[in-house]
Scaffold this active site. Sequence first.
Site, PDB file in Angstrom:
ATOM      1  N   GLU A   1       0.827  -1.206   0.000  1.00  0.00           N
ATOM      2  CA  GLU A   1       0.000   0.000   0.000  1.00  0.00           C
ATOM      3  C   GLU A   1       0.869   1.266   0.000  1.00  0.00           C
ATOM      4  O   GLU A   1       0.557   2.248  -0.666  1.00  0.00           O
ATOM      5  CB  GLU A   1      -0.920   0.007   1.225  1.00  0.00           C
TER       6      GLU A   1
ATOM      7  N   GLY B   1      15.875 -37.312   1.034  1.00  0.00           N
ATOM      8  CA  GLY B   1      15.580 -38.361   0.072  1.00  0.00           C
ATOM      9  C   GLY B   1      14.228 -39.016   0.274  1.00  0.00           C
ATOM     10  O   GLY B   1      13.342 -38.468   0.937  1.00  0.00           O
TER      11      GLY B   1
ATOM     12  N   GLU C   1      13.448 -31.655  -0.443  1.00  0.00           N
ATOM     13  CA  GLU C   1      14.034 -32.290  -1.624  1.00  0.00           C
ATOM     14  C   GLU C   1      14.526 -33.717  -1.382  1.00  0.00           C
ATOM     15  O   GLU C   1      15.124 -34.303  -2.271  1.00  0.00           O
ATOM     16  CB  GLU C   1      15.180 -31.418  -2.171  1.00  0.00           C
TER      17      GLU C   1
END
Length: 357
Positions: A60, A302, A300
Amino acid sequence: MPQKMHSPGTDEKYMHRCLQIAKNGLGTTAPNPMVGAVIVCENKIIGEGYTSVYGGAHAEVNAINSVKYKSLLPKSTLYVTLEPCSHFGKTPPCADLILKHQIPTVVVGILDPNEQVAGRGIEKLKANGCIVVTGILAEACRKHHKRFLRFHEKKRPYLILKWAETQDGFIAPLKEKRTDNPAPVWISNERSRQLTHQWRSEEQAILIGTNTVLQDNPKLNVRHWTGTDPIRIIIDRDTRLQGNLHVLDKSIPTMLFTSEKNHQKPVDGIDIYRIDFSKEIIPQLCAVAHTQNVNSILIEGGAKTIQTFIDSGFWDEARVFVGASFFQDGMKAPTFNGDLQSTIKVGSDTLNTYYND
């Protein structure tokens, strides 16, 4: 202040523009929301703004500052994706600035769930004579603000699972088929890997488990894209990670989660968090991340780590690359139930995106 009727079609048109420009803040505003704001006078946009880098001006403020002729503001409408704030944080309240410039009408996408705001911004505007319209493109605004909303409504980060699997459903080859020198075995193509680095730049943190560190020695940085490296989050219950591993190089802020029973000397320069591994670890990890103002995590791997998140129910999106190769045996890809949102081709790969609804 003048009363003015509003057309839903017109309101949606300008809220769409708010959402467009709000995306410019992706990856830089967290833990603040990436808000978009547009100021309209006599059906013409006279100002626009989106949230600055964390610590800077809100949308804003930037929109109001962009208006060349401030004398137009008392007969304008401000559109904004999220309720204007009403409290002092790193910047003054946006509601006060709106009132200062006598903007008569404010059109809001959704309310701010932050306990410091939570309707107070709208109440303040109305109490001072503003017309406030809410709920414009609410569903689209909720989707856009998904990270911020998850953080405040569920008290945890927004969790994105990411992996690549072969045509026959494997995420990694058999351990005995790997070399002694840790290095990634690529399933996805180069374009997909670049896209992953873009994703890293968009989220506050990235998480992997011990085995992935030992097998791949990843850097977990943004080197194939432009942007800020995410905070590294590593799960290492037994403090097996030692030596010259990339994730311990202190080049990026790093959070390491280990067992509360583990009293080995922590790694210098790494933030250590001890949790109870005899209980569900994901809620504990998410609670710590929340206290550290981490509002999104890209997970990510394993396979075991990802499956733990899935089994706990703590995940929001899954982005799954299906490569062109076959392994015939190896580590099976995670199993889950999700709502398939999209399927696109990334070169020779297929990217499937799922939501946990």
